[in-house]
Design an enzyme around this catalytic site. Structure first.
Site, PDB file in Angstrom:
ATOM      1  N   GLU A   1       5.246  19.756  28.067  1.00 37.63           N
ATOM      2  CA  GLU A   1       4.675  19.257  29.312  1.00 37.63           C
ATOM      3  C   GLU A   1       5.412  17.987  29.734  1.00 37.63           C
ATOM      4  O   GLU A   1       5.063  16.881  29.284  1.00 37.63           O
ATOM      5  CB  GLU A   1       3.186  18.943  29.123  1.00 37.63           C
ATOM      6  CG  GLU A   1       2.363  20.131  28.725  1.00 37.63           C
ATOM      7  CD  GLU A   1       0.915  19.987  29.191  1.00 37.63           C
ATOM      8  OE1 GLU A   1       0.439  20.899  29.867  1.00 37.63           O
ATOM      9  OE2 GLU A   1       0.283  18.963  28.906  1.00 37.63           O
TER      10      GLU A   1
ATOM     11  N   HIS B   1      -1.932  15.550  24.098  1.00 46.37           N
ATOM     12  CA  HIS B   1      -1.738  15.603  25.551  1.00 46.37           C
ATOM     13  C   HIS B   1      -1.239  14.249  26.047  1.00 46.37           C
ATOM     14  O   HIS B   1      -1.661  13.203  25.541  1.00 46.37           O
ATOM     15  CB  HIS B   1      -3.054  15.975  26.236  1.00 46.37           C
ATOM     16  CG  HIS B   1      -2.870  16.345  27.678  1.00 46.37           C
ATOM     17  ND1 HIS B   1      -2.707  15.398  28.661  1.00 46.37           N
ATOM     18  CD2 HIS B   1      -2.771  17.543  28.290  1.00 46.37           C
ATOM     19  CE1 HIS B   1      -2.528  16.016  29.822  1.00 46.37           C
ATOM     20  NE2 HIS B   1      -2.572  17.320  29.619  1.00 46.37           N
TER      21      HIS B   1
ATOM     22  N   SER C   1       1.987  21.189  36.610  1.00 43.71           N
ATOM     23  CA  SER C   1       1.889  21.689  37.985  1.00 43.71           C
ATOM     24  C   SER C   1       2.218  23.178  38.123  1.00 43.71           C
ATOM     25  O   SER C   1       2.860  23.579  39.093  1.00 43.71           O
ATOM     26  CB  SER C   1       2.750  20.841  38.932  1.00 43.71           C
ATOM     27  OG  SER C   1       2.283  19.499  38.935  1.00 43.71           O
TER      28      SER C   1
ATOM     29  N   GLY D   1       0.108  17.034  36.911  1.00 44.00           N
ATOM     30  CA  GLY D   1      -0.784  16.588  37.972  1.00 44.00           C
ATOM     31  C   GLY D   1      -0.062  15.963  39.158  1.00 44.00           C
ATOM     32  O   GLY D   1      -0.688  15.324  40.005  1.00 44.00           O
TER      33      GLY D   1
ATOM     34  N   ASN E   1      -6.739  23.780  30.890  1.00 48.72           N
ATOM     35  CA  ASN E   1      -7.237  22.465  30.457  1.00 48.72           C
ATOM     36  C   ASN E   1      -8.092  21.902  31.597  1.00 48.72           C
ATOM     37  O   ASN E   1      -7.565  21.446  32.605  1.00 48.72           O
ATOM     38  CB  ASN E   1      -6.036  21.555  30.165  1.00 48.72           C
ATOM     39  CG  ASN E   1      -6.442  20.122  29.884  1.00 48.72           C
ATOM     40  OD1 ASN E   1      -7.623  19.827  29.676  1.00 48.72           O
ATOM     41  ND2 ASN E   1      -5.473  19.222  29.875  1.00 48.72           N
TER      42      ASN E   1
ATOM     43  N   GLU F   1      -1.968  12.562  28.553  1.00 52.70           N
ATOM     44  CA  GLU F   1      -3.022  11.637  29.015  1.00 52.70           C
ATOM     45  C   GLU F   1      -3.653  10.915  27.826  1.00 52.70           C
ATOM     46  O   GLU F   1      -4.054   9.756  27.934  1.00 52.70           O
ATOM     47  CB  GLU F   1      -4.065  12.409  29.837  1.00 52.70           C
ATOM     48  CG  GLU F   1      -3.505  12.759  31.220  1.00 52.70           C
ATOM     49  CD  GLU F   1      -4.090  13.997  31.867  1.00 52.70           C
ATOM     50  OE1 GLU F   1      -5.157  14.472  31.454  1.00 52.70           O
ATOM     51  OE2 GLU F   1      -3.449  14.512  32.810  1.00 52.70           O
TER      52      GLU F   1
ATOM     53  N   LYS G   1      -9.765  19.271  31.689  1.00 51.10           N
ATOM     54  CA  LYS G   1      -9.801  17.793  31.707  1.00 51.10           C
ATOM     55  C   LYS G   1     -11.243  17.306  31.907  1.00 51.10           C
ATOM     56  O   LYS G   1     -12.177  17.954  31.432  1.00 51.10           O
ATOM     57  CB  LYS G   1      -8.868  17.244  32.786  1.00 51.10           C
ATOM     58  CG  LYS G   1      -7.465  17.831  32.692  1.00 51.10           C
ATOM     59  CD  LYS G   1      -6.455  17.048  33.471  1.00 51.10           C
ATOM     60  CE  LYS G   1      -5.145  17.816  33.478  1.00 51.10           C
ATOM     61  NZ  LYS G   1      -4.019  17.028  33.895  1.00 51.10           N
TER      62      LYS G   1
END
Ligand code: PEP
Length: 253
Positions: A168, A96, A214, A174, A9, A98, A11
């Site tokens: 996730e 996701h 991560s 991150g 990904n 985010e 991003k």
């Protein structure tokens, strides 16, 4: 046997020049040795067409990071499943954290997107996971079960096979803080059990469940060795060809 799958990904990283560089470096590595692992990259929309050209004749598949649930319409700034399909996109990341956090995407909206993606023959990479607060309050299993149920609401037994699930944990994305292989395996096997209740055990045994949060070359192998972890959705570490390639290699054993 589920084939391992590693998806990157990107991003909101990589302009046009950087896209060419990253993909060329990755292809060069894969040309020297291609492991028995399914590989996908999910660049930003601005690089989708270019990435699609560059990965032709390579083992890398193309994914997008998001899409709208409507086929077309007055939704400024959005992109539809139909548009992605016209660029030969195969996968699309949906749900996701985010998107859930910064763009307030709800489970219902994600469910509409999942169904629309399937209608247009795109394979959703359906992300779910708990926040740190939820984990600390012992709510992990309730949260992921709820996200799973709502996300797959109305998806048929036949269609659910086209979906890849990505567990996730939000606290691991991150942050440099990875779930231990045992923590991840515990949730993955729980999700597979829920899938077998929602559908049946045959289907549940076929669905890939990726871990994301991560993942790095140093921890990938131990995570991917777990029986219910079928690979990874990789953020930060996919932005360099070398670390992404090392993670791809770690998925092969
Ligand atoms: C992600 O964005 O899906 C992700 C897992 O990011 P990172 O690997 O950087 O934690």
């Amino acid at each position: 046997m589920r084939k391992k799958f590693v998806a990157g990904n990107w991003k909101m990283y990589k302009d046009k020049t950087e896209t060419v560089q990253l993909i060329s470096e990755l292809i060069e590595k894969l040309n020297s040795y291609t492991p028995e692992v399914e590989i996908a990259i999910c660049p930003p929309f601005t690089s989708i067409e270019l990435a699609g050209e560059l990965i032709k004749n390579s083992p890398i598949k193309l994914g997008a990071q998001n899409m709208h649930s409507e086929i077309e319409g007055a939704f400024t700034g959005e992109v539809s499943a139909k548009m992605l399909k016209s660029f030969n996109v195969e996968y699309v990341i949906l749900g996701h954290s985010e998107r859930r956090t910064y763009f307030k995407e709800t489970d219902e909206f994600i469910n509409q997107k999942i169904k629309r993606a399937i209608e247009f023959d795109l394979k959703p990479i359906f992300c779910l996971g708990e926040t740190l607060e939820e984990r600390e309050n012992g709510k992990t299993f309730d949260v992921v079960e709820n996200q799973l149920r709502l996300g797959l609401n109305g998806v048929s037994r036949l269609d659910v096979e086209k979906i890849v699930i990505a567990y996730e944990p939000v606290w691991a994305i991150g942050t440099g803080r990875t779930a231990t292989p045992e923590q991840a395996q515990e949730v993955h096997s729980f999700l597979r059990e829920k899938l077998s209740k929602l559908f049946d055990s045959e289907i549940a045994s076929k669905i890939k469940i990726l871990y994301g949060g991560s993942v790095k070359p140093e921890n990938a192998r131990d995570l991917f060795k777990q029986p219910d972890i079928d690979g990874g959705l990789i953020g930060g570490a996919c932005l360099k060809a070398d670390s992404f390639y090392q993670i791809i290699l770690a998925a092969q054993f």
